[in-house]
Motif scaffolding. Sequence first.
Motif, mmCIF file in Angstrom:
data_model
loop_
_atom_site.group_PDB
_atom_site.id
_atom_site.type_symbol
_atom_site.label_atom_id
_atom_site.label_comp_id
_atom_site.label_asym_id
_atom_site.label_seq_id
_atom_site.Cartn_x
_atom_site.Cartn_y
_atom_site.Cartn_z
ATOM 1 N N ILE A 1 0.860 -1.187 0.000
ATOM 2 C CA ILE A 1 0.000 0.000 0.000
ATOM 3 C C ILE A 1 0.892 1.230 0.000
ATOM 4 O O ILE A 1 1.959 1.232 0.625
ATOM 5 N N ALA A 2 0.486 2.261 -0.712
ATOM 6 C CA ALA A 2 1.277 3.486 -0.802
ATOM 7 C C ALA A 2 1.397 4.129 0.578
ATOM 8 O O ALA A 2 0.420 4.155 1.335
ATOM 9 N N PRO A 3 2.569 4.642 0.942
ATOM 10 C CA PRO A 3 2.748 5.273 2.254
ATOM 11 C C PRO A 3 1.727 6.364 2.543
ATOM 12 O O PRO A 3 1.217 6.453 3.656
ATOM 13 N N HIS A 4 1.402 7.186 1.538
ATOM 14 C CA HIS A 4 0.443 8.256 1.759
ATOM 15 C C HIS A 4 -0.950 7.706 2.044
ATOM 16 O O HIS A 4 -1.675 8.216 2.907
ATOM 17 N N ASP A 5 -1.331 6.647 1.330
ATOM 18 C CA ASP A 5 -2.641 6.043 1.559
ATOM 19 C C ASP A 5 -2.723 5.438 2.960
ATOM 20 O O ASP A 5 -3.760 5.540 3.634
ATOM 21 N N ASP A 6 -1.637 4.790 3.380
ATOM 22 C CA ASP A 6 -1.577 4.221 4.727
ATOM 23 C C ASP A 6 -1.750 5.319 5.773
ATOM 24 O O ASP A 6 -2.492 5.172 6.752
ATOM 25 N N GLN A 7 -1.067 6.437 5.558
ATOM 26 C CA GLN A 7 -1.155 7.554 6.508
ATOM 27 C C GLN A 7 -2.541 8.175 6.521
ATOM 28 O O GLN A 7 -3.073 8.520 7.589
#
Length: 274
Positions: free
Chosen positions: A230-236
């Motif tokens: 999962i993309a880091p930004h989406d996770d955040q």
Amino acid sequence: MYLLPYEFSWLAVVFFGGTGLLFVRGQRVLAQAGTPLPGWRIALFWLGFVLAYSVMHTQFDYFAQFMFFIHRIQHLVLHHLAAILLMASNPWKVLSAGFPEGRTKHIVARALSSRVIQIPYRIIQFPPLAGFIFVGLIFFWLMPEVHFKAMLSQPLYLVMNWSMFLDGILFWWLILDPRSPVRAKTLSFGKRIIVIWFVTVPQLGLGAYIVTSPANLYDIYDLCGRAWPIAPHDDQVLGGVLTWIPPGMMGVLVMVVLLRRMLHQSEQTKVRPA
């Protein structure tokens, strides 16, 4: 297997095992005494109990250490959902009844009622301080530099999770204490609602900040790797949403319960003189 602990903890085994045994035994003692526990209280206790254990001492803990949004679910359960359910069940009488009679129980009871325990407890449960600690812990453990260290150190990671869980129990007991504020001289229902607002608004702001931040605040998950692609930004963003919306919804639900209790108490006060 999902139910096996990701990292075995004797503290979790002793705490949850001991608490579960005391509750089961307390149920039986109260039932034999002719004062069985209502089914809804039993259900609330075991639901909160299972949720807390599941996020702390099963394979769920693995995903919480390698996905930010799963970590936020873990703390949402420990600090809010499980703690609310456990305190709404009012388990103290049952746990006390489940403790075997004898000298040990007498010593424990005396220790809990001593000034050494009661003075710190009353200080911690002073409403403004209790609210500050409750929301302060959320901010503290989500400070990027603190969070980075906590996720790399197993002892600090355990301190983080247990502090959230135990503080949730203390705070929500202050809010959900079923005793009459007038008779027991506990916090009034109106003040409890104010305290909920006091802790909810800053958390909403924190969640919104995490969601809208263009920076990667929690790069520890990049360093250690994520459990899922999962993309880091989406996770955040997902983690920020979980910090933002669900706690506010739970706060509103608890306020509805308090308003119902307030109305019930008001009706009782009106009926008595008549």
